[in-house]
Write an enzyme that holds these catalytic residues in place. Structure first.
Site, mmCIF file in Angstrom:
data_model
loop_
_atom_site.group_PDB
_atom_site.id
_atom_site.type_symbol
_atom_site.label_atom_id
_atom_site.label_comp_id
_atom_site.label_asym_id
_atom_site.label_seq_id
_atom_site.Cartn_x
_atom_site.Cartn_y
_atom_site.Cartn_z
ATOM 1 N N CYS A 44 -6.888 34.055 -14.875
ATOM 2 C CA CYS A 44 -7.001 33.107 -13.752
ATOM 3 C C CYS A 44 -5.768 33.334 -12.882
ATOM 4 O O CYS A 44 -5.624 34.419 -12.361
ATOM 5 C CB CYS A 44 -7.189 31.668 -14.226
ATOM 6 S SG CYS A 44 -6.099 31.093 -15.526
ATOM 7 N N SER A 45 -4.902 32.352 -12.746
ATOM 8 C CA SER A 45 -3.672 32.609 -12.001
ATOM 9 C C SER A 45 -2.560 31.702 -12.500
ATOM 10 O O SER A 45 -1.831 31.110 -11.708
ATOM 11 C CB SER A 45 -3.894 32.412 -10.503
ATOM 12 O OG SER A 45 -4.793 33.372 -10.003
ATOM 13 N N CYS A 46 -2.383 31.617 -13.818
ATOM 14 C CA CYS A 46 -1.332 30.771 -14.398
ATOM 15 C C CYS A 46 0.024 31.153 -13.801
ATOM 16 O O CYS A 46 0.303 32.343 -13.593
ATOM 17 C CB CYS A 46 -1.285 30.955 -15.908
ATOM 18 S SG CYS A 46 -2.758 30.333 -16.750
ATOM 19 N N CYS A 71 -1.264 36.764 -14.432
ATOM 20 C CA CYS A 71 -2.247 36.069 -15.253
ATOM 21 C C CYS A 71 -3.586 36.703 -14.914
ATOM 22 O O CYS A 71 -4.126 36.479 -13.839
ATOM 23 C CB CYS A 71 -2.271 34.570 -14.967
ATOM 24 S SG CYS A 71 -3.666 33.738 -15.766
#
Lengths: 196, 228
Positions: free
Chosen positions: A104-106, A101
């Site tokens: 962000c950091s999905c 991701c």
């Protein structure tokens, strides 16, 4: 960028402690609820949930078809609660999948737990979209040149999990033993399961 | 938003410090800040994940990287608490400096004691809409040169690029408006495939492609005759 402290400066711990006290004093926060959230993410969920889905899919073609079509429904069959809009992408001899991701950091928390530090790092987010083969090789997975690499940048509400290929020589193994071969890295797509 | 967070494809970040066995939290403060954010959120009436993401994106470039992932959670949490009136600007610093009491004791009367429901936030952003998708499977599309000052989920590296629709997801809450309190405006989301060379030109690795989940209003019909 290794000079960046990915785990914070010493004073940040004090700041968090102060914020927690302040919110408690305001009646905004129940410490027991905070403890319950931590317990849930440290103990109740994690990559074992995803590994269970993979192992069953290796053993049962009908389950695999359902997992690819309807992950939440398939999860219910083996007692794994899928809370995200999950999509399972299948590795084949022709195509290898890897998940990131970049914005962000999905990540699919409910089947893999919280993501590892490196997945959230600026280096991984910046590089794997541009040079997946180089990144995978650096992490220890060199793919054949004729294998296609498909990067899934999960930059929205859809979360991804890789269904790795079943390693050769595992025909005699049952579901638990197969699940033990499935690492978190292999469900992100930066590794493949190997027979120990 | 053209912020530091939009780092896909950027150079200069060095090696990936990969650890096969990584603990859920490295430090206790990481666990605390994560759980505080999920327990209080500083907002009422549910989690607005888009607004929360945008709070993290609005950090200045140095602050964005300074304390890593959970440092961003802390900064976004503080900002959310301020924006929702639960924390006065400077209040936490004053508390840290001298243990001054909360500036606003009255907040407790209107405070949600703790989020209702389980430890996981509600992550269902799928919505019913009464129209059909504008694009079809296999259709060539062109991404817009979309660069709003606010929140968006179209990464910079994929602006004005040609791709192909490979999957049609249900309609979902539109982050570009939802993050700013301008409504959910649900719209279809598409998995769009981009050839490596379309994104990275001569620097692309052979035989690579990239899939992005894109909201309908990021896309225009593409010129099929120009596609490989």
């Amino acid at each position: 960028m290794s000079e960046i402290h990915e785990h914070g400066t010493p004073e940040i711990a004090l700041r968090v402690e102060a914020l927690e006290s302040l919110l408690q004093e305001k009646g905004l926060l129940d410490p027991a609820a905070v403890d319950a959230v931590i317990r849930y993410f440290e103990q109740d969920i994690g990559p074992l949930k995803g590994a269970r889905l993979v192992a069953r899919a290796w053993l049962d073609p009908a389950f695999k078809a359902r997992l690819l079509e309807d992950p939440a429904g398939a999860g219910g069959v083996v007692g794994v609660t899928v809370l995200e809009h999950l999509v399972v992408v299948e590795n084949t001899p022709e195509t290898h999948n890897v998940v990131v991701c970049s914005l962000c950091s999905c990540y699919p928390w409910s089947v893999l737990g919280l993501p590892p530090s490196w997945y959230k790092s600026p280096a991984y987010r910046a590089r794997v979209v541009r040079e997946p083969r180089a990144v995978l090789a650096e992490i220890g997975l060199s793919l054949p040149e004729d294998m296609r690499v498909r990067v899934w940048d999960s930059s929205s509400e859809v979360r991804y999990m890789v269904l790795p290929m079943r390693p050769a020589g595992t025909e005699h193994l049952g579901e638990d033993a197969l699940a033990a071969l499935v690492t978190r890295d292999s469900m992100i797509g930066v590794a493949v399961p190997r027979l120990a | 938003m053209n912020g530091e967070h939009d780092i896909g494809g950027r150079h200069g970040f060095g090696r990936i410090e990969h650890t096969p066995d990584d603990p859920t939290f490295h430090e206790r403060w990481e666990a605390r800040v994560f759980a505080i954010a999920l327990s209080s959120g500083g907002s009422r009436g549910g989690v607005n994940l888009d607004a929360a993401r945008h709070r993290g994106e609005r950090l200045d470039p140095v602050a964005y990287f300074r304390n890593g992932y959970y440092g961003r959670w802390l900064a976004a949490l503080e900002l959310g608490l301020q924006e929702n009136g639960f924390l006065a600007p400077g209040e936490l610093d004053a508390w840290l400096m001298g243990g001054a009491g909360p500036a606003d004791k009255a907040t407790s009367a209107r405070a949600p004691a703790a989020r209702r429901g389980g430890p996981m936030p509600n992550l269902s952003f799928t919505r019913e809409v009464d129209h059909a998708p504008a694009f079809a499977l296999g259709q060539a599309v062109l991404t817009r040169n979309h660069q709003p000052a606010g929140h968006t989920r179209l990464p910079a590296y994929a602006r004005s690029r040609r791709g192909v629709i490979r999957r049609i997801h249900p309609a979902m809450v539109f982050p570009d408006t939802n993050a700013h309190g301008l409504g959910e405006n649900p719209q279809y989301v598409y998995s769009v495939e981009f050839d490596g060379a379309e994104l990275w030109g001569d620097a692309a690795e052979q035989g690579t492609c990239l899939m992005l989940d894109l909201f309908e209003s990021y896309l225009e019909p593409g010129p099929p005759e120009e596609l490989p």
